[in-house]
Design a protein around this motif. Sequence first.
Motif, PDB file in Angstrom:
ATOM      1  N   ALA A  89      57.399  20.931 -66.905  1.00 45.13           N
ATOM      2  CA  ALA A  89      56.718  20.454 -68.084  1.00 45.13           C
ATOM      3  C   ALA A  89      57.538  22.019 -68.947  1.00 45.13           C
ATOM      4  CB  ALA A  89      55.544  21.307 -68.255  1.00 45.13           C
ATOM      5  N   GLU A  90      58.081  22.624 -68.370  1.00 44.25           N
ATOM      6  CA  GLU A  90      59.517  23.653 -68.766  1.00 44.25           C
ATOM      7  C   GLU A  90      60.841  23.012 -68.974  1.00 44.25           C
ATOM      8  OE1 GLU A  90      60.364  26.540 -70.248  1.00 44.25           O
ATOM      9  OE2 GLU A  90      58.374  26.671 -69.345  1.00 44.25           O
ATOM     10  N   ALA A  91      61.418  21.532 -68.289  1.00 46.28           N
ATOM     11  CA  ALA A  91      62.402  20.941 -68.589  1.00 46.28           C
ATOM     12  C   ALA A  91      61.527  19.465 -69.556  1.00 46.28           C
ATOM     13  CB  ALA A  91      62.577  20.210 -67.760  1.00 46.28           C
ATOM     14  N   MET A  92      60.756  19.146 -69.927  1.00 39.55           N
ATOM     15  CA  MET A  92      60.409  18.406 -70.869  1.00 39.55           C
ATOM     16  C   MET A  92      60.134  19.205 -71.791  1.00 39.55           C
ATOM     17  SD  MET A  92      59.700  15.238 -69.864  1.00 39.55           S
ATOM     18  CE  MET A  92      58.429  14.863 -70.829  1.00 39.55           C
ATOM     19  N   LYS A  93      59.939  20.714 -72.919  1.00 38.64           N
ATOM     20  CA  LYS A  93      59.761  20.897 -73.190  1.00 38.64           C
ATOM     21  C   LYS A  93      61.060  21.306 -74.342  1.00 38.64           C
ATOM     22  CE  LYS A  93      57.887  25.941 -75.111  1.00 38.64           C
ATOM     23  NZ  LYS A  93      57.577  27.369 -74.633  1.00 38.64           N
ATOM     24  N   LYS A  94      61.496  21.992 -73.669  1.00 40.85           N
ATOM     25  CA  LYS A  94      63.098  21.363 -73.715  1.00 40.85           C
ATOM     26  C   LYS A  94      63.701  20.180 -74.137  1.00 40.85           C
ATOM     27  CE  LYS A  94      65.349  25.654 -70.575  1.00 40.85           C
ATOM     28  NZ  LYS A  94      64.998  24.972 -69.532  1.00 40.85           N
ATOM     29  N   GLU A  95      62.808  19.277 -74.017  1.00 41.56           N
ATOM     30  CA  GLU A  95      63.365  17.621 -74.449  1.00 41.56           C
ATOM     31  C   GLU A  95      62.000  17.849 -75.658  1.00 41.56           C
ATOM     32  OE1 GLU A  95      65.950  15.810 -73.471  1.00 41.56           O
ATOM     33  OE2 GLU A  95      66.253  17.631 -72.072  1.00 41.56           O
ATOM     34  N   GLY A  96      61.733  18.315 -76.136  1.00 40.65           N
ATOM     35  CA  GLY A  96      60.834  18.323 -77.713  1.00 40.65           C
ATOM     36  C   GLY A  96      59.657  18.027 -76.919  1.00 40.65           C
ATOM     37  N   VAL A  97      59.343  17.703 -75.843  1.00 41.73           N
ATOM     38  CA  VAL A  97      58.218  16.887 -75.225  1.00 41.73           C
ATOM     39  C   VAL A  97      56.953  18.207 -74.562  1.00 41.73           C
ATOM     40  CG1 VAL A  97      56.871  14.966 -74.191  1.00 41.73           C
ATOM     41  CG2 VAL A  97      58.911  15.106 -75.138  1.00 41.73           C
ATOM     42  N   LEU A  98      55.912  18.727 -75.416  1.00 33.72           N
ATOM     43  CA  LEU A  98      54.517  19.558 -74.908  1.00 33.72           C
ATOM     44  C   LEU A  98      54.015  18.398 -73.910  1.00 33.72           C
ATOM     45  CD1 LEU A  98      54.230  21.876 -77.833  1.00 33.72           C
ATOM     46  CD2 LEU A  98      55.867  22.262 -75.743  1.00 33.72           C
ATOM     47  N   ILE A  99      53.971  18.707 -72.663  1.00 36.38           N
ATOM     48  CA  ILE A  99      52.830  18.340 -71.317  1.00 36.38           C
ATOM     49  C   ILE A  99      52.296  19.616 -70.480  1.00 36.38           C
ATOM     50  CG2 ILE A  99      54.423  15.847 -71.137  1.00 36.38           C
ATOM     51  CD1 ILE A  99      55.658  17.627 -68.713  1.00 36.38           C
TER      52      ILE A  99
END
Length: 346
Positions: free
Chosen positions: A301-311
């Motif tokens: 989730a943290e890594a995806m946030k950096k890619e602009g996606v919230l999960i």
Amino acid sequence: MKEFIDLRSDTVTKPTPAMRKVMAEAEVGDDVFGEDPTVNILQEKVAKLLGKEAALFVPSGTMANQLSIKSHTQPGDEVIIESSSHPYNFEGGAGAAISGIQFRCLQGVRGTLEPSQIEEAIRPADHHFPVTRLVCLENTHNRGGGSILPLEKMAEIYRLVKSKELLVHLDGARLWNACVATGIKPYEYAQWADSVSVCLSKGLGAPVGSLVAGSKPFIDRVHRFRKMLGGGMRQAGIIAAAGIYALDHHLERLQEDHQNAKRLAVGLKEFKGVSIDPRHVETNIVIFDLTGTAIRSAQLAEAMKKEGVLIHAISKTQIRLVTHLDVTDKDIEKTLKAFEKILGEK
Ligand code: TLP
């Protein structure tokens, strides 16, 4: 502000300009006096859609469920429910605190209970036992991964429950999704429940609001308890207007959310160690497991946030994604690219 692709829930949608316009122009009155014409129209519309005598507008899905439980039960009663259900897990312990009931949790398969399980759990008439009063169902089932409770299963459960002189409440927060996915009408599902709660603020995209529907005497009890809990709103037509707009304009498009969810599931299945069966993605919720990968869900989730996606990490190894009005098919492709960057190897 950075624009995220927000897949944490279908509750995150923002009202569209057209929705805001009808809200701004809504005719209003004091709904505690029953005088808000827009609220009255919404209540009649939803009662009709669900084939019930009456419906009442309430602030949230939680309040809709808990007022229903309160109105059906007495303190000390037992309520049969699936163990990963929303009213049991995610409503702050309200069943015990507000109604004084105890839940009897049964393990389902992706949220679906078998009538035989329910039959076995109904208490015999013996003073040692609590009184079984109510069975709560959820359609679609949130933690079941947006799974649809089949109409025939609901009918079978309802007939069983009626033969024991008990009651059924349906948490239909996402009943709309089940209807659009199957082509079954809301009233066809609702006929197999004494009360139904539905939400306007999930996939339908309204900012606030849920309704409870049922018989007139039942809704009268719900109304009294809504007052007790401070859920009586005044010029609520402002938000009811958004609900009417959502029902008129955002219902059929739920199909797009279902297609987007399926696309996500099919894409995710390709990653090594990710566990998901796209056949189980029936509506707008995708739950997948990371046990077979080196990454845990909070990290992902943290890594995806950096890619602009919230999960949403729902356990150490499980992620939930929910598609909705503010997520396009292009966003889905971007999301899959971001997953690929992190989960790597296919
Ligand atoms: N669910 C929310 C969270 O509370 C988990 C979500 O993001 O999915 N019934 C069902 C099946 C729900 O999924 C929810 C909300 C509710 C009831 C409660 O609705 P609200 O949030 O309006 O109280």
